[in-house]
Enzyme design. Sequence first.
Site, PDB file in Angstrom:
ATOM      1  CD  GLU A  24      36.334  32.298  24.255  1.00  0.00           C
ATOM      2  OE1 GLU A  24      36.183  33.372  23.657  1.00  0.00           O
ATOM      3  OE2 GLU A  24      37.293  32.107  25.042  1.00  0.00           O
TER       4      GLU A  24
ATOM      5  CG  ASP B  98      38.241  35.666  29.523  1.00  0.00           C
ATOM      6  OD1 ASP B  98      37.209  35.116  29.135  1.00  0.00           O
ATOM      7  OD2 ASP B  98      39.257  35.811  28.794  1.00  0.00           O
TER       8      ASP B  98
HETATM    9 ZN   LIG Z   1      36.524  34.981  27.388  1.00  0.00          ZN
END
Ligand SMILES: [Zn+2]
Length: 366
Positions: free
Chosen positions: A215, A186
């Site tokens: 993010e 991720d």
């Molecule tokens: Zn992510």
Amino acid sequence: MTENPKITASKVPEIGKSQFELLEKLCNATAVSGDEHEVRQIVLEEVKPVADEVEVDALGNVLATRFGHGENRVRVMLAAHMDEIGFMIVKKHDDNLFQFERIGGIDERQLPGKAVLVGREHLSGVIGAKPIHMTTPDERKKKIAVDSLRIDMGPEIGDKVKPGDRATFATRFKVVGPSIRAKALDDRLGVAMLIELLKHAPGNIDLLAAFTVQEEVGLRGARVAAYRFNPDMAIAVDSTPAYDLPHWDDEDQNVQYNTRLDEGPAIYVMDRATIADRRLVTLLTDSAQEEDIPFQFRQPGGGGTDAGVIHKTRAGIPSISVSVPSRYAHTAIGLARIDDWANTLRLLHAALIRVTPDLLAGERRG
Ligand SMILES: [Zn+2]
């Protein structure tokens, strides 16, 4: 090759040796939010030869454009975040023991006894833990607060580590049978896919690839990237938790799962930050069905992606997310399936070649 005459010919990207090497390089690089330098360098190296325009903006996003050809091209933004969860050194104590803060969502129970890499030189450290011999039964029941933990660097590092330096888990990338195990899947899976899609960009659209920063601390880079690109539509490409383990309680069914491994790309209808544009849900599901690509709907609930801010940029941007499911997200090691990665890449390509101006001009059914 499909029979739909509207579909522009473009080679379908596949996962081979060079894609594994790139993903390995991306996962082993460190890029904790706000210090994405290392991943950005890899991205720039990969995209510069294929993109028509490449820009690094003020926050550090890489914005790469590949123009299509022909009339009425839809401007499609794809976003994948370069940053990962990790730690920031905040204070030095005696004996090169360092106090740290978490960057992004990390469960503090995951931390004691983990090996970490600190700073841009990847200096080796360990998050200390009190040996079980010394703990009382009462202590063993409680979780240990992050401010009482230290990263132990040992005397050999001298004064190379300073407040503000980032640290990550020291996990190395490994392929084991059908699975990939690594830190930061991720969203290095998403970054790797965006690079491939730029290399195989179909000519019917202008492909606007945003490799975003920060993010994990609140979708910060994507907000300015979407403003700059001003696209007609957007797809956030990410990795989402697969909580698909069988239940060991007295419950007979795991009703909490949001995605499962081996069931293909996870198409979002809703998460905590975004309700997906219905036209884009249809685009993705139709593309999957026409190309015989397995897919699943990510179950609504916690979490969000860069789409959470992209869709609210300017006067609104139709957006959706597609993710590769992976187990143990935001811990020291994630586990994903090679096939889910390959099918997500195929699905994105299949969807992109089907984008026409009619898609967004059509009646809004959402
Ligand atoms: Zn992510």
